[in-house]
Design an enzyme around this catalytic site. Structure first.
Site, PDB file in Angstrom:
ATOM      1  CB  CYS A 136      -0.933  -0.019   1.213  1.00 56.87           C
ATOM      2  SG  CYS A 136      -2.085   1.357   1.289  1.00 56.87           S
ATOM      3  CB  CYS A 137       3.892   2.215   2.012  1.00 60.62           C
ATOM      4  SG  CYS A 137       3.260   2.459   3.683  1.00 60.62           S
ATOM      5  CB  CYS A 221      -2.236   7.185   5.781  1.00 61.07           C
ATOM      6  SG  CYS A 221      -1.270   7.470   4.285  1.00 61.07           S
ATOM      7  CB  CYS A 224      -1.159   3.826   8.964  1.00 58.38           C
ATOM      8  SG  CYS A 224      -1.724   2.655   7.721  1.00 58.38           S
ATOM      9  CB  CYS A 249       6.104   4.391   4.752  1.00 55.96           C
ATOM     10  SG  CYS A 249       6.898   5.978   4.586  1.00 55.96           S
TER      11      CYS A 249
END
Ligand code: SF4
Length: 255
Positions: A136-137, A221, A224, A249
């Site tokens: 995702c990162c 984010c 997170c 990340c």
């Protein structure tokens, strides 16, 4: 590494207090640190000319952007808008874009890649495994970062040694950064304390993310990031379900 230093007495009756009141506490050599930071930023512009600031709009980054604007440094700013930021962060981004003299450019992930990732792995993929969190990162942060750094010779970040064990040896000038593609990474606040950061914000009345007033020392984010409690480590609210060692990340990974 560094638990958030707030005295219980400063929280008193539980009333919300500004982060500036809670944290501003300059080092004895604060003025020297500011002078050293400014000198490094000037040197960067002279030496590399193509240099940009990576801003997450966190406390450290608003200090650097203020230094850039206040001293008319030729350092444009970029922000990675991952599509998962808090509304408070998005509002600060709007205000910063409106008021900054230095251009503030926003980089976003490719919409088709985000849609495909969410469709395959779900909105909550980051909680399922470290691999999916990093994937995702990769889509939301690292690919936009690569675009932001393209053509640049150096980039400026707000990393500080005090932030975590992983960052305890952050140098002022870093030539070994993994996310960089040949760029030099500059960390002009490497030896600033949290108290220095908030003292600068306080005396210069720098606009900041109101989440800092709600015990979010490190803001990423929304899915997170959580607020931390007294005594917790500075970055305890980031990817709190993971081990300390994996908590980056990829923006600041080492070779
Ligand atoms: S911090 Fe969380 S939401 Fe943001 S890119 Fe990484 S995994 Fe995705």
């Amino acid at each position: 590494m560094s638990a958030l230093a707030v005295s219980v007495s400063s929280i008193d009756t539980g009333q919300a207090q500004k982060a500036t009141h809670l944290h501003a506490n300059p080092s004895v050599n604060f003025a020297d640190k500011v002078a050293e930071t400014l000198a490094l930023l000037h040197q960067t512009v002279t030496e590399f000319s193509l240099v940009t600031q990576a801003s997450s709009l966190g406390a450290e980054d608003v200090v650097i952007t203020h230094l850039i604007n206040h001293n008319a440094l030729n350092i444009p700013v970029f922000v990675l808008e991952t599509g998962a930021l808090h509304r408070e962060t998005l509002a600060l981004l709007e205000r910063t874009q409106a008021l900054s003299v230095a251009p503030v450019k926003v980089y976003r992930p490719a919409t088709d890649k985000v849609i495909a990732f969410v469709k395959t792995h779900g909105q909550d993929a980051m909680y399922k495994s470290i691999e999916l969190r990093k994937a995702c990162c990769q889509v939301r942060k690292l690919e936009p970062l690569a675009a932001a750094l393209q053509g640049q010779r150096a980039w400026v970040t707000g990393l500080r040694r005090e932030q975590s064990t992983n960052r305890a040896e952050v140098p002022l000038i870093d030539r070994t950064d993994e996310a960089s593609k040949g760029q030099i990474k500059l960390n002009p606040l490497a030896n600033w304390t949290w108290g220095d950061v908030w003292h600068y914000i306080s005396i210069n009345q720098v606009d900041y993310n109101p989440l800092h007033d709600q015990f979010f020392p490190s803001i990423g984010c929304a899915p997170c990031t959580r607020a931390i409690s007294l005594g917790e480590e500075f970055r305890a609210g980031r990817w709190w379900w993971e081990d300390e060692a994996t908590k980056e990340c990829g923006l600041h990974a080492k070779k």
